[in-house]
Design an enzyme around this catalytic site. Structure first.
Site, PDB file in Angstrom:
ATOM      1  N   GLU A   1      -3.826   7.224  -8.413  1.00  0.00           N
ATOM      2  CA  GLU A   1      -2.742   7.422  -9.974  1.00  0.00           C
ATOM      3  C   GLU A   1      -3.359   6.101 -10.639  1.00  0.00           C
ATOM      4  O   GLU A   1      -3.535   4.780 -10.150  1.00  0.00           O
ATOM      5  CB  GLU A   1      -2.150   7.434 -10.106  1.00  0.00           C
TER       6      GLU A   1
ATOM      7  N   LYS B   1      -2.988   2.286 -12.130  1.00  0.00           N
ATOM      8  CA  LYS B   1      -2.450   1.641 -12.099  1.00  0.00           C
ATOM      9  C   LYS B   1      -2.320   0.393 -13.256  1.00  0.00           C
ATOM     10  O   LYS B   1      -2.629   0.126 -13.660  1.00  0.00           O
ATOM     11  CB  LYS B   1      -2.583   0.493 -11.247  1.00  0.00           C
TER      12      LYS B   1
ATOM     13  N   ASP C   1      -0.742  -1.305 -16.692  1.00  0.00           N
ATOM     14  CA  ASP C   1      -0.904  -2.934 -16.863  1.00  0.00           C
ATOM     15  C   ASP C   1       0.611  -2.823 -17.687  1.00  0.00           C
ATOM     16  O   ASP C   1       0.292  -3.590 -18.952  1.00  0.00           O
ATOM     17  CB  ASP C   1      -1.918  -3.965 -17.217  1.00  0.00           C
TER      18      ASP C   1
ATOM     19  N   TYR D   1       6.714   7.068 -11.961  1.00  0.00           N
ATOM     20  CA  TYR D   1       5.803   6.414 -10.914  1.00  0.00           C
ATOM     21  C   TYR D   1       5.995   6.355  -9.508  1.00  0.00           C
ATOM     22  O   TYR D   1       5.851   7.095  -8.408  1.00  0.00           O
ATOM     23  CB  TYR D   1       4.216   5.986 -11.016  1.00  0.00           C
TER      24      TYR D   1
ATOM     25  N   LYS E   1      -7.606  -2.919  -7.230  1.00  0.00           N
ATOM     26  CA  LYS E   1      -8.181  -3.295  -8.051  1.00  0.00           C
ATOM     27  C   LYS E   1      -9.269  -2.945  -8.865  1.00  0.00           C
ATOM     28  O   LYS E   1     -10.173  -3.083  -7.738  1.00  0.00           O
ATOM     29  CB  LYS E   1      -7.529  -4.805  -7.939  1.00  0.00           C
TER      30      LYS E   1
ATOM     31  N   CYS F   1      -2.825 -41.401  -3.485  1.00  0.00           N
ATOM     32  CA  CYS F   1      -2.281 -40.036  -4.060  1.00  0.00           C
ATOM     33  C   CYS F   1      -3.004 -40.928  -6.152  1.00  0.00           C
ATOM     34  O   CYS F   1      -1.858 -41.822  -6.106  1.00  0.00           O
ATOM     35  CB  CYS F   1      -0.849 -40.148  -4.075  1.00  0.00           C
TER      36      CYS F   1
ATOM     37  N   CYS G   1       1.513 -42.032  -6.460  1.00  0.00           N
ATOM     38  CA  CYS G   1       2.246 -42.974  -6.463  1.00  0.00           C
ATOM     39  C   CYS G   1       1.710 -44.034  -5.437  1.00  0.00           C
ATOM     40  O   CYS G   1       2.520 -44.873  -3.787  1.00  0.00           O
ATOM     41  CB  CYS G   1       3.429 -42.261  -5.124  1.00  0.00           C
TER      42      CYS G   1
ATOM     43  N   CYS H   1      -0.874 -36.027   0.358  1.00  0.00           N
ATOM     44  CA  CYS H   1       0.081 -37.267  -0.443  1.00  0.00           C
ATOM     45  C   CYS H   1       0.897 -37.692   1.267  1.00  0.00           C
ATOM     46  O   CYS H   1       1.423 -37.318   1.444  1.00  0.00           O
ATOM     47  CB  CYS H   1       0.695 -37.477  -1.355  1.00  0.00           C
TER      48      CYS H   1
ATOM     49  N   CYS I   1       7.103 -40.106  -3.440  1.00  0.00           N
ATOM     50  CA  CYS I   1       6.478 -39.977  -4.246  1.00  0.00           C
ATOM     51  C   CYS I   1       6.611 -39.576  -5.380  1.00  0.00           C
ATOM     52  O   CYS I   1       7.750 -38.206  -4.957  1.00  0.00           O
ATOM     53  CB  CYS I   1       4.994 -39.029  -3.315  1.00  0.00           C
TER      54      CYS I   1
HETATM   55  S1  IVH Z   1       4.268   2.149  -7.199  1.00  0.00           S
HETATM   56  C1  IVH Z   1       6.985   0.397  -3.498  1.00  0.00           C
HETATM   57  N1  IVH Z   1       2.500   3.483  -9.162  1.00  0.00           N
HETATM   58  O1  IVH Z   1       1.912  -2.112 -10.080  1.00  0.00           O
HETATM   59  C2  IVH Z   1       5.700   0.245  -5.019  1.00  0.00           C
HETATM   60  N2  IVH Z   1       3.586   1.028  -9.244  1.00  0.00           N
HETATM   61  O2  IVH Z   1       2.516  -4.522  -7.627  1.00  0.00           O
HETATM   62  C3  IVH Z   1       6.613   0.610  -5.685  1.00  0.00           C
HETATM   63  N3  IVH Z   1       2.387  -0.723 -10.890  1.00  0.00           N
HETATM   64  O3  IVH Z   1       5.714  -3.376  -9.386  1.00  0.00           O
HETATM   65  C4  IVH Z   1       5.130   0.873  -7.148  1.00  0.00           C
HETATM   66  N4  IVH Z   1       1.746   1.266 -11.588  1.00  0.00           N
HETATM   67  O4  IVH Z   1       5.082  -2.762 -11.754  1.00  0.00           O
HETATM   68  C5  IVH Z   1       2.607   1.957  -8.685  1.00  0.00           C
HETATM   69  N5  IVH Z   1       1.188   3.873 -10.608  1.00  0.00           N
HETATM   70  C6  IVH Z   1       2.045   2.350  -9.907  1.00  0.00           C
HETATM   71  C7  IVH Z   1       1.879   1.435 -10.798  1.00  0.00           C
HETATM   72  C8  IVH Z   1       2.869   0.779  -9.825  1.00  0.00           C
HETATM   73  C9  IVH Z   1       1.925   0.020 -11.929  1.00  0.00           C
HETATM   74  C10 IVH Z   1       2.623  -1.729 -10.932  1.00  0.00           C
HETATM   75  C11 IVH Z   1       4.747  -1.848 -10.657  1.00  0.00           C
HETATM   76  C12 IVH Z   1       4.944  -2.515  -9.491  1.00  0.00           C
HETATM   77  C13 IVH Z   1       3.145  -3.729  -9.513  1.00  0.00           C
HETATM   78  C14 IVH Z   1       2.920  -4.056  -7.715  1.00  0.00           C
END
Ligand code: IVH
Length: 706
Positions: free
Chosen positions: A126, A128, A130, A236, A324, A429, A432, A447, A453
């Site tokens: 699914e 991710k 943002d 999710y 990613k 450094c 200091c 340092c 320092c």
């Molecule tokens: S599952 C146990 N599903 O990504 C972890 N996270 O880098 C459960 N996020 O903190 C997270 N889309 O804020 C999950 N489809 C998705 C997501 C998702 C965005 C974010 C979420 C999490 C972060 C982790």
């Protein structure tokens, strides 16, 4: 909705539930009154609810909620959000960057579970999103609070704001008694553009990207503002749960959708890495037209029983990963290189760039890591960027991925100014003037000034008061710097004597510029609040090199009390003997980290500073997970020979979850030896020592009896 039972007749459980309901009802009424100019309760009805809430709190004072309506004026407390601890921690995800990482993810899981390559193993895939994560707690179908992720353990109570988001149901039908729904709050591209237009017309804050706009909007003290900023929510995941939602991830997501949540339509079930990568490609293709920002694809093991067996590493689940999208890139000019000195004395070069927009954010700094990196070499002395060095005046390619600090990917030699010279990394450094040395095998020049320092001292203090460490309300980087410069605070212990020294007398905090009676008292209170502090946080706050948040908690769980921890670190000074062996035996602690912790206690100056701090505190011993009822809690067990029902890694993790300590060698301290086929010298030693020995089935029978 609110019960009519006389307050005197309420049981404790009824009172607790009613306080939760009242918190939501009053919060919704506040939101309607303050934000919609459309009160849904008469003043009398509102006052009656508030009075009932106060009367219940009076009778059951220990049940008063952190987000109690009695403490709230308007839609949110005026001086910040209250804090709520997550019943189940909100973790993050580890990352994959290419197809190979995704194959490795599948391979790691199979290895951990002992599955062959031809056993079926399904994953969901699914987008991710943002945005920022939010946990919604429902009790008996009522939303009782909405909490941000915060540090994963404790978040901010943003219930009033969440109530203004139309994707978030206030009530649910036919759901588990306790249900925490987790997901992402985000803002669509169209809403983001419109918001920024409105903001700039009004001369208000213009946001760099939809994520910042969503975060800024959700964390508004005034819910009226949140209400005017169209936020959305995709569900999710889940946290605490009184009954399972479904046997699979996909089933659980479908159930959340049936309950009325928005779930992402691009969520699919895949039968392995090939299908996952195909879905990744499909999502990447649609990325620009989705209408909201995503930064990758999340894969999760579909079978929830397998998720449970896989469990978690310290901060991420073994059963999920975020794949990613490649980072965005931009070219700009390197205007200079600054050297920053960190809390461990590391001299870190920072690129000062001609400002450039990368992925919607203006970037003017990037990390240059260390002197070898500038020369074009990695930590093993191998060439990077084709061996091209980086010089002031160069055109450099900058990238940023997610929240990470921007980095430099490449240099354009065709545009290098003729007078550009190789960068000379300082051997002194800059803060200091102590010598900056590079130990063999260390990529970083440090340092040698230690506590003399000022940069190291200030950075240590900033780390000490930061989130995850002491997290002192009212004391951030700015205050630390000012107090340090004026000589009010030189080391962490000084924070706890600040009130004695500057709460009365000639020189007082309240008389300093930018301070007043209220802010001074708030800071003193913020400091007082942290005198009682869990062991893991103290260890983390010391800022010892290599000892991060997760490792600090592992150390705390292992040693349980400060005294035991300190004594062991002193005993382990020689890097040998039982205390040292015990330290490096802690899962997640290697020789490098162990050496680093031990050395913090070996230097008399640093040790004295730690002791002065500890004298000011009441350190709360670490509590292991509740393993009462576990037949193996507190037992030391050793696995040897071949295990047939699970892999060694799973056996170890399961034993630890039940409160056992897993050791690699048999000694007089061993309670149980689990010996599979092929067990050799360990079985013999156990027999000689009279240690209880059983086979894998015997062990499973023992732990399954829980
Ligand atoms: S599952 C146990 N599903 O990504 C972890 N996270 O880098 C459960 N996020 O903190 C997270 N889309 O804020 C999950 N489809 C998705 C997501 C998702 C965005 C974010 C979420 C999490 C972060 C982790």
């Amino acid at each position: 909705m609110t019960s009519k039972i006389a307050i005197d007749a309420l049981s404790e459980a009824e009172a607790k539930l009613e306080l939760a309901r009242l918190a939501v009802e009053l919060s919704a009424a506040n939101a309607a009154y303050y934000t919609e100019d459309n009160p849904d309760l008469t003043d009398d009805a509102y006052d009656a609810l508030k009075r009932r809430n106060s009367a219940i709190e009076k009778r059951f004072s220990h049940l008063k909620r952190d987000d109690s309506p009695s403490d709230q004026v308007g839609a949110a407390p005026a001086d910040g959000f209250s804090k709520i601890a997550h019943e189940v921690a909100m973790l993050s995800l580890s990352n994959a960057f290419d197809a190979e990482d995704v194959m490795d993810f599948d391979g790691r899981i199979r290895k951990y579970l002992g599955l062959s390559t031809d056993t079926d193993l399904g994953f969901t895939a699914e987008p991710k999103i943002d945005g920022l994560s939010l946990s919604l707690r429902y009790e008996d179908g009522q939303l009782v609070h909405a909490v941000t992720r915060g540090d994963g353990a404790v978040g901010e109570n943003v219930t009033s704001n969440a109530l203004t988001i139309s994707d978030i149901p206030h009530t649910l039908q036919d759901c588990p008694k306790v249900l925490e729904v987790r997901g992402e709050v985000y803002m669509s591209h169209a809403d983001f553009t419109a918001l920024n237009e409105r903001q700039s017309e009004r001369g208000g804050k213009v946001f760099a990207n939809p994520r910042n706009a969503a975060a800024g909007s959700l964390r508004q003290l005034d819910a009226e503002i949140t209400k005017s900023r169209p936020l959305r929510f995709f569900a999710y995941a889940w946290g605490a749960l009184s009954d399972p939602l479904a046997p699979t991830q996909m089933g659980a997501i479908t159930r959340l959708k049936e309950l009325g949540f928005s779930t992402n339509p691009l969520t699919v079930l895949c039968d392995g890495p090939e299908a996952m990568l195909a879905h990744y490609a499909k999502i990447e293709e649609q990325r620009a037209t989705l209408g909201y920002d995503i930064d990758g694809v999340v894969y999760k093991v579909d079978d929830l029983a397998l998720q449970d067996r896989l469990g978690f590493r310290s901060t991420t689940p073994r059963w999920a990963i975020a794949h990613k999208f490649p980072a965005e890139l931009a070219w700009t000019r390197l205007e200079g290189i600054d050297i920053q000195v960190g809390r461990t004395g590391a001299l870190s070069p920072v690129a000062r760039l001609q400002p450039v927009t990368v992925g919607g954010v203006v970037v003017s700094n990037a990390t240059l890591h260390n002197e070898d990196y500038i020369k074009g070499l990695d930590s093993k002395g191998q060439e990077i960027r084709g061996g091209k060095d980086i010089r002031v005046g160069d055109w450099v390619q900058v990238y940023r991925a997610g929240d990470v600090i921007p980095k430099i990917a490449d240099v354009d030699l065709s545009k290098r100014p003729t007078d550009a010279v190789p960068y000379q990394f300082p051997a002194i450094c800059p803060e200091c003037n102590s010598e900056a040395l590079r130990e063999p095998g260390d990529a970083v020049r440090r340092c040698s000034g230690g506590l003399i320092c000022p940069a190291q001292a200030v950075e240590k203090l900033k780390h000490f008061v930061a989130r995850g460490a002491f997290d002192i309300e009212g004391m951030g980087a700015k205050q630390v710097e000012q107090f340090y410069v004026d000589g009010w605070i030189k080391e962490p212990a000084d924070i706890f004597t600040l009130k004695d020294r500057y709460g009365q007398g000639l020189q007082q905090l309240k008389n300093r510029e930018g301070w007043g009676e209220k802010s001074a008292n708030n800071l003193f209170q913020g400091i007082e609040d942290k005198r009682n502090i869990p062991l893991g946080r103290v260890i983390f706050a010391l800022g010892i090199r290599h000892v991060g948040d997760a490792a600090s908690n592992l150390l705390a769980l292992h040693y349980e009390t400060w005294d035991a921890f300190e004594a062991a670190m002193v005993d382990a000074q020689k890097h040998e003997g039982p205390a040292w062996d015990d330290l490096i035996d802690v899962d997640g602690v290697g020789a490098v980290m162990a050496g680093s912790v031990v050395s913090a206690f070996a230097q008399s100056g640093e040790r004295a500073s730690i002791d002065r701090l500890v004298a000011q505190l009441n350190i709360i011993p670490a509590e292991r997970a509740d393993t009462s009822g576990s037949p193996v809690a507190g037992k030391t067990v050793v696995f040897t020979g071949t295990l047939e029902k699970m892999t060694r890694a799973e056996a170890k993790a399961r034993a630890e979850r039940l409160g056992a300590k897993v050791s690699g060698s048999v000694s007089a301290k061993t309670d149980i030896l689990i010996a599979g086929p092929g067990a050799g010298s360990k079985a013999k030693k156990a027999a000689d020592l009279g240690v209880q020995t059983m086979d894998e089935d015997g062990w499973l029978a023992l732990i399954n009896a829980v």
